[in-house]
Design an enzyme around this catalytic site. Structure first.
Site, PDB file in Angstrom:
ATOM      1  CG  ASP A  70     -16.072 -16.941  -0.002  1.00 29.01           C
ATOM      2  OD1 ASP A  70     -17.019 -17.364   0.120  1.00 29.01           O
ATOM      3  OD2 ASP A  70     -15.441 -16.985  -1.269  1.00 29.01           O
TER       4      ASP A  70
ATOM      5  CD  GLU B 105     -21.459 -23.848  -3.873  1.00 35.08           C
ATOM      6  OE1 GLU B 105     -22.329 -24.847  -3.631  1.00 35.08           O
ATOM      7  OE2 GLU B 105     -21.419 -22.999  -4.672  1.00 35.08           O
TER       8      GLU B 105
ATOM      9  CG  ASP C 142     -14.821 -21.264  -0.476  1.00 37.47           C
ATOM     10  OD1 ASP C 142     -14.256 -22.496  -0.274  1.00 37.47           O
ATOM     11  OD2 ASP C 142     -14.853 -21.192  -1.604  1.00 37.47           O
TER      12      ASP C 142
ATOM     13  CG  ASP D 233     -19.721 -16.074  -4.029  1.00 38.51           C
ATOM     14  OD1 ASP D 233     -20.395 -15.215  -3.803  1.00 38.51           O
ATOM     15  OD2 ASP D 233     -19.002 -16.157  -4.805  1.00 38.51           O
TER      16      ASP D 233
END
Ligand code: TTJ
Length: 636
Positions: free
Chosen positions: A503, A428, A501, A505
């Site tokens: 996180d 991503e 990542d 998202d």
């Protein structure tokens, strides 16, 4: 006394010991594995004995406890294992149960007990693989007890007290010489016990996990049997008709029960069992069910004019869109086939299920026209969507023929072609994609950066996948098609590694991709081709030393090691690492960790995706709150 005399050099006893020795030599042959799966298996083996007593109608309470020291206790309130001396063996029947292979069903008179495969290997196998095992039997008057170490007893079953209860209690400690882990997975065991509680209506199973001080206890008790099971699977979905449809049939000593209910999703969820064993590879019962369902719904739709003369028949997929069904058959001589011996082969079962669904579901539809109308409407909509998807597919095929099936422009392919050696990182973000391209080993690692808006496939039908700018490159890069057309033999990469990542998202994109693979390329997930990259969360630097921590615990250890003056960098995204750091921490097979996505339990996996991606907000919030700590390790 007699016990010792008779058993000293008795031939049968020597055979017994050789049998147990064989189990210890090749445990995998009996319990499949000596890792977590095998560890769970020994629990189920013992629980199955108590379930048999419940099936025979003599027991309604079973408790399963994982003790603080990792031993397991299973007890029931049945009649108690027989204590009389077995005439041929000269030892108590109970001792026979725990020392002679495949003795399981002999005493219970349970006619549906399964032999063969990995199933029903019995208490003796568990005993052989336990450091110690203790059994207590309550016959309403006395308490009997016997103790074994690695399958061998030093003394016969003996009276140790008095009681008014009846039942059996077994405590065993899986042997550290055999098992590689003692880490029982609470949720896995829980869902298997829940499944057994559904399949054996009325039996109460209490599951306790005492490994933590604030231990949990769960009561599993469903009067509704497999109807409750269907409601449970659908509980986070929107059903389209209130009551679960339930039908049963019987022929020549075989029995079938089917419970089904449609929901407003596009997902088909058929769970089947033979003699309470989950037949994940399907088989004759599922085939019979599908054939009959398609025929019955078509007949009904023709009969009342919903399908006109010139309309094509509804397909199997159409009539199963949004269905949740549990099929449970009981058969005397089950034949389990397939790779994992979980496909039912008995041909007579197909006819039984087909006939039962044919007549009983037809009758149901006639008696419940408003429910019938909703089901038929749903199938008609599915049919129209399928036609639209077909047209879209043909268009893409035609288009790709013109474009000579080009690989996606952003794909940085590897030079090797043999999929046993190749991997693709799906990344991503363009900047992380750039670093990955520079950092990779281009011989066998391909990189595909993702861009564009992701489609929530949980809420979309297959026709919307065509042309989706984020998913199409994934599909063409993998090269194996999707949905009905998916062909795993065409797969261009052996490992598909999702790198996002650490996180929220990142978690979102991971879940969306996993949902896509689960719904439209399921063999990938089943075969274990899908992985999740584990980028580090921290970099710890001191002088020339640079080390990485993948969680907070590791960070603490590193900081302790480094002493004062260490510099910590928290990585917020993959983009913060330069190509060589990314290679070293996340991509180099020698040093990286990647999580393999496994599918232990299709019902649980389906549930997770429904919760995470479906329409109902409340269960999603609950799930995220309950699992917040584990989301990064999502094992479906
Ligand atoms: C057999 O037929 C006579 C009455 O008892 C039947 C029997 O074996 N019952 C039985 C066995 N109840 N519970 C068990 C059992 C329970 C556990 C937890 C473990 C084992 C190996 C057996």
């Amino acid at each position: 006394m007699e016990h010792n005399k008779k058993n000293g050099y008795d031939e049968t006893q020597i055979q017994v010991l050789e049998g147990l020795e064989a189990v210890r030599k090749r445990p995998g042959m009996y319990i499949g594995s000596t890792e977590q799966r095998g560890l769970h298996h020994v629990i189920y083996e013992i629980v199955d004995n108590a379930i048999d007593e419940a099936l025979a109608g003599y027991c309604d309470l079973i408790t399963v406890t994982i003790n603080e020291n990792n031993s397991v206790t299973v007890s029931d309130n049945g009649r108690g294992i027989p204590i009389g001396i077995h005439p041929k063996m000269g030892i108590s029947a109970a001792e026979v149960v725990f020392t002679v292979l495949h003795a399981g069903g002999k005493f219970s008179g349970e006619s549906y007990k399964v032999a063969g495969g990995l199933h029903g290997v019995g208490a003796a196998v568990v005993n052989a693989l336990s450091e110690y095992l203790e059994v207590e039997i309550y016959d309403g008057e006395k308490i009997y007890k016997q103790y074994y170490e690695r399958g061998k007893s030093k003394a016969p079953l003996a009276v140790v007290g008095q009681t008014e209860k009846t039942g059996t209690k077994v405590t065993f400690m899986p042997d550290y010489q055999i098992f590689e882990t003692f880490d029982y997975d609470y949720d896995t065991v829980l869902s298997r016990l829940r499944e057994q509680a559904f399949l054996n209506a009325g039996v109460k199973i209490i599951f306790e996990d005492r490994r933590k001080a604030d231990f949990t206890s769960k009561e599993l008790h469903y009067e509704g049997g497999i109807c409750s099971f269907v409601k449970y699977i659908n509980r986070n979905k929107q059903e389209i008709h209130g009551d679960v449809i339930f039908v049963t049939g019987e022929k020549d000593g075989s029995m079938v029960e089917v419970a089904m209910q449609y929901n407003d999703s596009y997902v088909e969820n058929i769970v089947s069992f033979c003699n309470n064993i989950n037949t994940t590879e399907g088989g004759t019962h599922e085939t019979g069910f599908k054939t009959a369902l398609t025929r019955v719904l078509n007949d009904y739709a023709r009969g009342n004019g919903t399908l006109k003369e010139n309309d094509k028949n509804l397909s199997g997929e159409d009539v199963r869109e949004g269905i949740t069904a549990v099929i449970s058959v009981k058969v005397h001589n089950p034949q389990f086939e397939g790779q994992t011996k979980t496909r039912l082969g008995n041909s007579e079962v197909r006819g039984l299920v087909e006939g039962t669904i044919g007549t009983k579901v037809q009758a149901f539809l006639e008696e419940n026209p408003s429910v019938a109308k909703k089901i038929i409407e749903k199938a008609m909509t599915a049919s129209r969507a399928r036609e639209a998807a077909k047209r879209a597919r043909e268009m893409t095929r035609r288009k790709s023929a013109l474009e000579s099936t080009a690989l996606p422009g952003k794909l940085a392919d590897c030079s090797e072609k043999d999929p046993t050696n190749t991997e693709i990182y799906i990344v991503e973000g363009d900047s992380a994609g750039g670093s990955a391209k520079q950092g990779r080993n281009r011989a066998y690692q391909a990189i595909l950066p993702l861009w564009g808006k992701m489609l929530n496939v949980e809420k979309a039908r297959i026709d919307r996948v065509y042309g989706n700018e984020k998913l199409m490159p994934v599909i063409t890069a993998l090269g194996a098609g999707f949905g009905e057309d998916f062909d795993v033999t065409k797969l261009r990469y052996g490992k598909i590694i999702i790198m996002a990542d650490a996180d929220v998202d990142g978690a979102h994109i991971r879940t969306l991709l996993l949902t896509f693979f689960f719904r439209f390329m399921r063999p990938l997930v089943e075969n274990g081709n899908v992985y999740i990259a584990q980028p580090p969360l921290y970099k710890v630097e001191k002088g020339k030393m640079i080390k990485y921590a993948y969680d907070d615990k590791e960070l603490d250890l590193l900081l302790e090691e480094a002493g004062k003056g260490a510099k910590i960098q928290r990585y917020k995204g993959l983009g913060e690492m330069n190509p060589s750091q990314l290679w070293e921490t996340t991509m180099n097979p020698e040093t990286r960790t990647i999580l393999q996505v496994k599918m232990e339990d299709a019902v649980a996996a389906d549930e997770i995706f429904t919760i995470l991606m479906g329409d109902k907000v409340e269960p999603r919030r609950e799930f995220i709150e309950e699992n917040a700590r584990y989301v990064s390790n999502l094992d479906i």
